[in-house]
Design a protein around this motif. Structure first.
Motif, PDB file in Angstrom:
ATOM      1  N   GLY A   1       0.786  -1.232   0.000  1.00 42.42           N
ATOM      2  CA  GLY A   1       0.000   0.000   0.000  1.00 42.42           C
ATOM      3  C   GLY A   1       0.816   1.278   0.000  1.00 42.42           C
ATOM      4  N   THR A   2       2.137   1.173   0.107  1.00 43.00           N
ATOM      5  CA  THR A   2       2.934   2.393   0.257  1.00 43.00           C
ATOM      6  C   THR A   2       2.856   3.275  -0.981  1.00 43.00           C
TER       7      THR A   2
ATOM      8  N   LEU B   1      -1.668   3.783  -1.859  1.00 39.75           N
ATOM      9  CA  LEU B   1      -2.443   4.762  -1.090  1.00 39.75           C
ATOM     10  C   LEU B   1      -2.112   6.196  -1.507  1.00 39.75           C
TER      11      LEU B   1
ATOM     12  N   ASP C   1      11.738  -5.633   4.386  1.00 39.25           N
ATOM     13  CA  ASP C   1      12.490  -5.941   5.609  1.00 39.25           C
ATOM     14  C   ASP C   1      12.754  -7.439   5.721  1.00 39.25           C
TER      15      ASP C   1
ATOM     16  N   THR D   1      15.534   3.545   2.498  1.00 38.39           N
ATOM     17  CA  THR D   1      16.064   3.787   3.844  1.00 38.39           C
ATOM     18  C   THR D   1      15.006   4.225   4.841  1.00 38.39           C
ATOM     19  N   SER D   2      13.980   3.431   4.991  1.00 38.78           N
ATOM     20  CA  SER D   2      12.970   3.748   6.000  1.00 38.78           C
ATOM     21  C   SER D   2      12.493   2.440   6.596  1.00 38.78           C
ATOM     22  N   PRO D   3      12.683   2.234   7.894  1.00 37.81           N
ATOM     23  CA  PRO D   3      12.175   1.000   8.503  1.00 37.81           C
ATOM     24  C   PRO D   3      10.677   0.843   8.271  1.00 37.81           C
ATOM     25  N   GLN D   4       9.948   1.967   8.337  1.00 34.90           N
ATOM     26  CA  GLN D   4       8.495   1.883   8.162  1.00 34.90           C
ATOM     27  C   GLN D   4       8.148   1.359   6.767  1.00 34.90           C
ATOM     28  N   ILE D   5       8.754   1.960   5.736  1.00 37.76           N
ATOM     29  CA  ILE D   5       8.427   1.554   4.367  1.00 37.76           C
ATOM     30  C   ILE D   5       8.909   0.125   4.117  1.00 37.76           C
TER      31      ILE D   5
ATOM     32  N   ASN E   1       8.973  -2.206   6.246  1.00 32.47           N
ATOM     33  CA  ASN E   1       8.040  -3.090   6.947  1.00 32.47           C
ATOM     34  C   ASN E   1       6.738  -3.264   6.189  1.00 32.47           C
ATOM     35  N   MET E   2       6.408  -2.300   5.349  1.00 29.69           N
ATOM     36  CA  MET E   2       5.117  -2.327   4.655  1.00 29.69           C
ATOM     37  C   MET E   2       5.288  -2.796   3.216  1.00 29.69           C
TER      38      MET E   2
ATOM     39  N   ALA F   1      19.049   9.480   3.706  1.00 29.59           N
ATOM     40  CA  ALA F   1      17.735   9.174   4.254  1.00 29.59           C
ATOM     41  C   ALA F   1      16.730   8.946   3.130  1.00 29.59           C
ATOM     42  N   LEU F   2      15.501   8.638   3.563  1.00 29.91           N
ATOM     43  CA  LEU F   2      14.426   8.250   2.658  1.00 29.91           C
ATOM     44  C   LEU F   2      14.344   9.110   1.388  1.00 29.91           C
TER      45      LEU F   2
ATOM     46  N   ARG G   1       5.553  -4.556  13.825  1.00 29.18           N
ATOM     47  CA  ARG G   1       6.242  -3.732  12.826  1.00 29.18           C
ATOM     48  C   ARG G   1       5.796  -2.278  12.969  1.00 29.18           C
ATOM     49  N   ILE G   2       6.738  -1.339  12.826  1.00 29.29           N
ATOM     50  CA  ILE G   2       6.301   0.054  12.772  1.00 29.29           C
ATOM     51  C   ILE G   2       5.892   0.383  11.330  1.00 29.29           C
ATOM     52  N   VAL G   3       4.800   1.106  11.206  1.00 33.75           N
ATOM     53  CA  VAL G   3       4.280   1.490   9.885  1.00 33.75           C
ATOM     54  C   VAL G   3       3.839   2.951   9.941  1.00 33.75           C
ATOM     55  N   THR G   4       3.738   3.572   8.780  1.00 29.49           N
ATOM     56  CA  THR G   4       3.140   4.904   8.739  1.00 29.49           C
ATOM     57  C   THR G   4       1.632   4.697   8.532  1.00 29.49           C
TER      58      THR G   4
ATOM     59  N   LEU H   1      -0.584   5.326   5.429  1.00 28.87           N
ATOM     60  CA  LEU H   1      -0.522   4.473   4.235  1.00 28.87           C
ATOM     61  C   LEU H   1      -1.106   3.081   4.489  1.00 28.87           C
TER      62      LEU H   1
ATOM     63  N   TRP I   1      17.746   4.564  11.634  1.00 31.68           N
ATOM     64  CA  TRP I   1      16.438   4.020  12.019  1.00 31.68           C
ATOM     65  C   TRP I   1      15.375   5.115  12.020  1.00 31.68           C
TER      66      TRP I   1
ATOM     67  N   SER J   1      15.340   7.761  10.202  1.00 29.24           N
ATOM     68  CA  SER J   1      15.456   8.621   9.016  1.00 29.24           C
ATOM     69  C   SER J   1      14.116   8.843   8.325  1.00 29.24           C
ATOM     70  N   ASN J   2      13.097   8.039   8.660  1.00 28.17           N
ATOM     71  CA  ASN J   2      11.769   8.295   8.094  1.00 28.17           C
ATOM     72  C   ASN J   2      10.892   9.083   9.069  1.00 28.17           C
TER      73      ASN J   2
END
Lengths: 320, 161
Positions: A29-30, A33, A74, A97-101, A103-104, A226-227, B58-61, B64, B131, B133-134
């Protein structure tokens, strides 16, 4: 954003039956969305494929490593199977470079994401050549094809292409087909054509990466650590006999509407030892056919250096 | 207009049920439907990290993620960090180090930093910066945030060996 129906199938068969006209696949969905929020995509139905177990997991499959379509970036970068054999894929995944992205976002989603071209994202179409040529084009293609002057945003595509990977696709008729990554990406020639060889009613199920007989690496040149999307990348896979290259596979990323194979540079390296000199010459050969736009000639140099550094990294030669 | 969907989920260890349209983001559902306004909206596009929550492990935004995707999942938001009136060590370290000014980015930083410390009990400065950076902060210049996270690491996990 208009509302839509949400479907949450648990099998590929069920998912395919839900992919009727106006339906789209939802995985990480990154990208999707964002496209929905910008109203670039207006689906009637989203089919979430993340709860289909058969689409997950990384495993050995005969001579291949099989990567499930919904494996996250990830999971890919953390997998021992992948880390042991394909540093190229790990480097490309960690470039996001984003743990969040990470992960998704999913592996197949990285291949299927839409281009970042700002004219496309603002509703002016993907092939608006005159806007790109006369407008802001510093992040656009230096290997454009006809009206397609955007760059493929995929990070894993160039690496998978250099590794000779195959995309497995399931279609509505229940049939599956294997498409080499090199043929999965296409430069569309008309608005509405997809930039990937995947019909709207098909699903990527797996990525098959051949057994590693190669030294491989990805090098990304970026504006910031970074991202962000890279400005130019190179992925290489080398078959070696001792210190001599017996065959080379070199793919450039973020420089054209598809990942760009550098055939001349590949030929040039056969029989050579990878040194700073031979790597630099391969870099020069890789960008010899570049046709930069008014604001992006700088990307030619970046792509050239990316090839050099990817080759040196793959061969384990200290960069100079 | 498609009908609303009922979503059963767990938020900060409490079972929660909410009704939402499929198009509503998890962020929107948390803030406007469930009433947990600790999670903030910045860019709405996954770039700034201010809406970071934990979905499972998991961490997510959350801007999204669709609210409907949270069905059956377990979510942790900034409201779930403190124990009653006792702040989480990260929250306390952010206060002690003045690691916030306007505060919009703070909930996202706290959730992301909490996940960092679970994965790397003693992160180096470089690991911490990569870590996070987002997660964007337009006030502090980041140094105070990095120092707060590293102080919290010692508070939670003891000094590095």
């Amino acid at each position: 954003m208009d509302n839509f129906e949400y479907a949450n199938p648990s099998t590929v068969k069920e998912a395919l039956s839900l992919l009727t006209a106006g339906a789209e696949v939802l995985a990480g969905g990154t990208d999707l969305l964002s496209l929905l929020k910008d109203e670039v995509h207006k689906p009637k139905r989203l089919v979430n494929i993340k709860n289909i177990k058969a689409l997950g997991g990384i495993s050995k499959a005969g001579n291949n490593i099989r990567i499930g379509a919904t494996v996250t970036l990830d999971e890919l970068a953390s997998s021992q199977l992948i880390r042991a054999a394909y540093p190229s894929l790990v480097q490309a995944a960690l470039g996001i470079t984003s743990p969040q992205i990470r992960n998704m976002g999913t592996v197949a989603g990285d291949l299927c994401q839409r281009p970042r071209c700002w004219y496309f994202r603002s509703g002016n179409g993907l092939l608006n050549k005159s806007l790109v040529e006369n407008g802001e084009n510093k992040y656009h293609a230096i290997f454009g094809t006809g009206s397609a002057q955007f760059v493929s945003a995929s990070s894993l595509g160039p690496a998978l292409m250099a590794l000779g990977a195959t995309v497995k696709i399931a279609g509505a008729d229940g049939k599956t087909k294997d498409v080499p990554v090199a043929q999965f990406f296409k430069a569309p020639s008309a608005e509405g054509e997809r930039e990937i060889a995947l019909a709207a009613n098909e699903i990527v199920t797996d990525i098959l990466v051949p057994a590693p007989a190669t030294k491989n690496a990805t090098y990304e040149v970026r504006h910031k650590q970074a991202l962000d999307w890279p400005l130019a990348t190179a992925s290489v896979a080398l078959r070696m006999s001792g210190t001599k290259v017996t065959s080379a596979s070199i793919t450039l990323g973020h420089v054209g509407p598809t990942p760009v194979r550098a055939t001349e540079a590949e030929k040039m390296l056969v029989g050579q030892t990878i040194t700073a000199d031979s790597a630099e010459k391969a870099g020069a050969a890789a960008v010899a056919g570049a046709k930069p736009l008014s604001q992006n000639a700088y990307k030619v140099q970046l792509a050239k250096v990316a090839v050099k550094r990817a080759l040196l990294t793959a061969a384990g030669v200290k960069a100079v | 207009m498609s009908a609303k969907v009922q979503v059963q989920t767990t938020i900060n260890n409490e079972p929660v049920e909410f009704l939402c349209e499929p198009r509503q983001s998890l962020l929107e559902c948390l803030r406007d439907i469930v009433g947990l306004t600790g999670t903030k909206e910045g860019c709405g596009d996954g770039n700034c990290g201010s809406c970071t929550v934990k979905l499972g492990d998991r961490i997510v935004t959350s801007c999204l993620v669709l609210g409907v995707e949270a069905a059956g999942e377990s979510i942790t938001t900034v409201e779930g960090l403190a124990h009653g009136s006792t702040l989480h060590p990260l929250q306390k370290a952010f206060l002690d180090h003045a690691a916030l000014q306007c505060g919009i980015c703070t909930p996202g930083f706290l959730i992301a930093a909490d996940a960092l410390l679970q994965k790397h009990p003693h992160p180096t400065e470089e690991q911490t910066r990569f870590w996070l950076s987002n997660n964007l902060c337009r006030c502090t210049g980041y140094d105070k945030i990095i120092r707060a996270v590293q102080a919290a690491a010692i508070e939670i996990n003891g000094a590095a060996q």
